[in-house]
Design an enzyme around this catalytic site. Structure first.
Site, PDB file in Angstrom:
ATOM      1  N   ARG A 156      10.742   0.409   5.919  1.00  0.00           N
ATOM      2  CA  ARG A 156      10.226   1.339   7.058  1.00  0.00           C
ATOM      3  C   ARG A 156      11.315   1.524   7.929  1.00  0.00           C
ATOM      4  NH1 ARG A 156       5.044  -1.746   6.229  1.00  0.00           N
ATOM      5  NH2 ARG A 156       3.366  -0.341   5.690  1.00  0.00           N
ATOM      6  N   ARG A 207      12.585   4.304   3.248  1.00  0.00           N
ATOM      7  CA  ARG A 207      11.701   5.492   3.485  1.00  0.00           C
ATOM      8  C   ARG A 207      12.385   6.458   4.354  1.00  0.00           C
ATOM      9  NH1 ARG A 207       5.535   4.538   5.318  1.00  0.00           N
ATOM     10  NH2 ARG A 207       6.531   3.823   6.981  1.00  0.00           N
ATOM     11  N   ASN A 231      -2.530   2.838   2.715  1.00  0.00           N
ATOM     12  CA  ASN A 231      -3.196   2.815   3.806  1.00  0.00           C
ATOM     13  C   ASN A 231      -3.292   4.101   4.418  1.00  0.00           C
ATOM     14  OD1 ASN A 231      -1.939   0.162   3.640  1.00  0.00           O
ATOM     15  ND2 ASN A 231      -0.271   0.396   4.770  1.00  0.00           N
ATOM     16  N   ASP A 232      -2.625   4.909   4.229  1.00  0.00           N
ATOM     17  CA  ASP A 232      -2.889   6.376   4.879  1.00  0.00           C
ATOM     18  C   ASP A 232      -3.731   7.032   3.894  1.00  0.00           C
ATOM     19  OD1 ASP A 232      -1.567   6.844   7.314  1.00  0.00           O
ATOM     20  OD2 ASP A 232       0.259   6.524   6.427  1.00  0.00           O
ATOM     21  N   ARG A 277      -7.303   4.849  10.758  1.00  0.00           N
ATOM     22  CA  ARG A 277      -6.937   3.331  10.601  1.00  0.00           C
ATOM     23  C   ARG A 277      -6.669   2.301  11.723  1.00  0.00           C
ATOM     24  NH1 ARG A 277      -0.863   4.367   7.820  1.00  0.00           N
ATOM     25  NH2 ARG A 277      -0.561   2.220   8.337  1.00  0.00           N
ATOM     26  N   CYS A 296       2.827   0.847  -2.292  1.00  0.00           N
ATOM     27  CA  CYS A 296       3.419   0.089  -1.289  1.00  0.00           C
ATOM     28  C   CYS A 296       2.499  -0.072   0.200  1.00  0.00           C
ATOM     29  CB  CYS A 296       4.846   0.520  -0.669  1.00  0.00           C
ATOM     30  SG  CYS A 296       4.723   2.097  -0.234  1.00  0.00           S
TER      31      CYS A 296
END
Ligand code: PEP
Ligand code: MG
Length: 755
Positions: free
Chosen positions: A469, A505, A626-627, A637, A674
């Protein structure tokens, strides 16, 4: 009406504990509605009975004594039905039950409304009148609104009572506050409360460690603020007319006011720390001014608040320098930030609690990466009063225990010891491949962000990085890092893992990740300017980042680039063009190296449906579950209130994950994941069966997932998946997966509450 409601809620909010809160409620509602009686019955969790807890108009001597079973009497009926009961003649109703000694014989009309918080009936709010009449619609609506607003405050007051007085007055009653599981694990430790900068209303209560030092700090802070104001006045000297200048005199006058200074000093001498003493005195003065009739004087409340906040800011500055962290620190905050985590020495940090946020907030993701047990969204926690209290965090079930009795503490200690033992066992898997019993190999990679993750990841046997990240180093600075600064950071990552692949990313800011120096203010940040949308609008930021990555890759060749939040092919084409352009430029500058593999994150539903078109254009896809879960289920979230609707294994999510895997298979491209789901042993089993080539997770989860996958046959995972794909219900899916783990000797990965 609105004003009355607001005032009552405010007053109840300021109560020290439940009895005081209930007294305020009955008193104010009685006055506001002009009824003869107002009472509150609270459900006792142990006996489940509705206990008469506060009254204005009935016999006070019965408080805590009189009670009704669920369903018994009109009060029981209200609680059972979970809706108001409005009667002109209560005693003729079949459910009516006479409670001796309450003194309610003469009251005929009855209106009771339930007090409900997070689906739980906490109690019943009742008003009564002698006159035989139905309460009108307006009155009923008022009481319902009142009760709905008070429910959260009452839940909060229940816990506040348990910590009343905090460390200043010794122990309190045991209490459990539910939140959301943020990072797994158990922690037993001491609370250190971090308050947001300079907010008089959130200063924790704490005892002064050294009264003389606190007094000195207070006086120095006062002097600094005085000097600041004088400097502003001097600067503006010629621009202001004498009348305006008088404003500064008023300001300085408030500071010089011997009463305020003396009050603060005397509280410090009595044992409070300077910040607590200041906030207590200032809040009293602010309230005093606010209550004044005269509008000019009322306005002075703003000045007092401003001054108090300025003094507090100076005190906080010196406090941060002097802050000491005990062993087994449990960091508590209204909203934890990545930087607050960084302040505590790692060996002293045992756990984290954030009143806001959820398990998918980025701070929780960081906590999981660091292996620190965490509870998020503990909305009923009176966090400001917890300083120095002993707490237990149950990061598996998202619970915080205050004032734990010895026996409960013992049980948690045993669970903690078992956890440690399991971690030692898992260490032996470090160099073993992730291979099922029937020889199917899967690649386990890690998600990183902090430099600390690198060592941890390598210790856990990571075979590569599936998500670096890059926004983390951006978040920890006070300006954008330059291209060269970025190159060095990326080089460190690439070198640390070489020759293993590192998937970087591109900058993913926006949503809940805002950079302090690049604020993005939006009504709907998760549907707004985030991820690739920001960087395509700012090619200078994107190009600098890509160039830094490509330069860092020189001579290593283990870089992969991944694009977040792609929701159409045009965005992807544009991003690809910019990456190719950077690569050409780098080659022209004399550097060498192939164009790295490029991938797309599947994080929005549109990308699921366009997975084949996206896969065709790049080298790999990686699902950001997650998203993706957040967008598929329309559940923020970070929002604790809807956290129990956020299901990483919702049937719709499972279908979407399977679709993406199938799309990649048809296009002959590798597929990875991921998001946090990859680090969940149950999720990992399903993903393996779907054909995911790479599972990338936080390093703490890696040994568990490896253990789980090494304990099963691929064929069994495939039949489990086939069964699960037919289930329509989330809890049925969960139960089936629990059963699978138990059948394969992996029951230790299912965490049941200890208490
Ligand atoms: C995701 O959304 O699943 C993901 C991995 O990205 P992040 O959690 O950083 O948004
Ligand atoms: Mg994401």
């Amino acid at each position: 009406m609105l004003e009355t409601l607001r005032k009552i809620v405010q007053q109840v909010n300021a109560a020290e504990g439940l009895p005081e809160a209930l007294d305020i409620i009955v008193d104010r509602v009685h006055d506001a509605m002009g009824t003869e009686v107002c009472s509150v019955y609270m459900r006792d969790p142990a006996s489940n009975r509705l206990v008469f807890r506060a009254t204005k108009g009935l016999n006070q001597a019965q408080i805590g004594l009189a009670s009704l079973a669920p369903g018994e009497g009109l009060v029981g009926l209200v609680a059972e039905r979970e809706e108001p009961v409005n009667l002109e003649n209560a005693e003729t109703h079949p459910s009516f039950q006479f409670l001796p000694d309450l003194g309610e014989e003469k009251f005929h009309s009855f209106l009771g409304v339930p007090i409900i918080h997070q689906r739980e009936v906490l109690g019943v709010l009742v008003v009564q009148q002698t006159e035989q009449r139905r309460f009108d619609e307006g009155e009923e609506a008022f009481l319902v609104t009142m009760s709905a607003q008070l429910a959260g405050v009452i839940a909060h007051a229940r816990v506040t009572g348990a910590v009343r007085g905090g460390a200043l007055s010794g122990d309190g009653a045991p209490a459990k506050v539910s939140g959301i599981a943020g990072a797994p694990g158990i922690a037993i430790g001491t609370a250190v409360v971090v308050s947001p900068s300079a907010d008089l209303y959130t200063v924790p209560k704490r005892q002064a460690e050294n009264r003389r030092r606190e007094l000195r700090a207070f006086r120095e802070a006062l002097d600094c603020v005085r000097a600041d104001i004088q400097a502003v006045a001097d600067n503006l000297g010629t621009e202001l007319n004498p009348e305006d200048h008088a404003l500064f005199d008023v300001y300085l006058g408030i500071l010089d006011d011997s009463t305020i200074g003396a009050e603060v000093a005397s509280l410090i001498r009595a044992g409070q720390w300077a910040q607590g003493a200041l906030s207590q005195v200032m809040i009293e003065h602010i309230r005093h001014f606010e209550r004044m009739e005269h509008s000019y004087l009322k306005e002075r409340a703003v000045d007092v608040k401003d001054l108090g906040t300025r003094v507090l800011a100076y005190l906080q500055e010196s406090a941060v320098e002097n802050r000491r962290y005990p062993m087994n620190t449990i960091l508590v905050a209204e909203e934890l930030t990545a930087s607050s985590l960084g302040e505590v020495p790692r060996h002293k940090l045992a756990g984290l609690i954030s009143v806001r946020g959820s398990g998918n907030s980025h701070v929780a993701i960081l906590a999981r990466a660091m292996g620190v047990p965490t509870v998020m969204g503990a909305v009923d926690l009176p966090y400001a009063r917890l300083q120095d209290r002993e707490l237990i965090i149950d990061g598996y079930n998202g619970a915080v225990h205050l004032n734990p009795p010895a026996e409960l503490k013992q049980r948690f200690q045993e669970a903690l010891n078992q956890d440690r033992e399991m971690s030692r066992d898992l260490e032996s898997l470090r160099d073993k491949p992730c291979e099922t019993l029937d020889g199917h190999r899967t690649t386990l990679w890690v998600n990183t962000g902090l430099m600390a993750d690198v060592t941890r990841s390598l210790e856990q046997g990571a075979e590569g990085v599936g998500l670096y990240r890059t926004e983390v180093p951006f978040l920890l600075r006070d300006r954008f890092p330059s291209e060269e600064e970025q190159r060095q950071i990326y080089r460190n990552q690439l070198e640390a893992f070489a020759p293993r692949p590192v998937t970087m990313r591109t900058l993913d800011i926006g949503g809940d990740k805002s950079l302090p120096y690049f604020p993005i203010e939006e009504d709907n940040p998760f549907l707004g300017w985030r991820g690739i949308r920001v960087t395509l609008d700012h090619p200078e930021i994107f190009l600098a980042q890509i160039r830094a990555m490509l330069k860092a890759n020189e001579g290593l060749g283990n870089l992969r680039i991944m694009l977040p939040m792609i929701c159409n092919t045009a965005e992807l084409d544009e991003a690809l063009e910019l990456i190719r352009r950077s690569h050409r430029e780098i080659l022209q500058e004399g550097l060498t190296g192939e164009l790295p593999k490029i991938g797309v994150m599947v994080e929005v539903p549109a990308a699921v449906y366009q997975a084949r078109a996206l896969a065709r254009r790049v080298d790999f896809l990686s699902v950001g579950s997650n998203d993706l879960t957040q967008y598929l289920l329309a559940v923020d979230r970070n929002n604790a209130r809807v956290a129990d609707l956020y299901h990483a294994l919702h049937p719709a999510v499972i279908q979407a994950l399977a679709n993406v895997a199938e799309a990649c298979r048809l296009e002959g491209k590798p597929v990875g994941i991921c998001g946090e789901l990859a680090g969940d042993p149950e999720g990992a089993v399903l993903l393996l069966a779907m054909g995911y080539d790479v599972l990338s997770m936080n390093s703490t989860s890696l040994p568990r997932v490896k253990k789980a996958l090494r304990s099963i046959h691929l064929a069994d995972a495939a039949s489990l998946l086939a069964e699960v794909m037919l289930l329509e219900d989330i809890s049925a899916i969960r139960q089936r997966l629990h059963l699978f783990l138990r059948e394969h000797g992996l029951g230790q990965f299912i965490h049941n509450p200890v208490d």
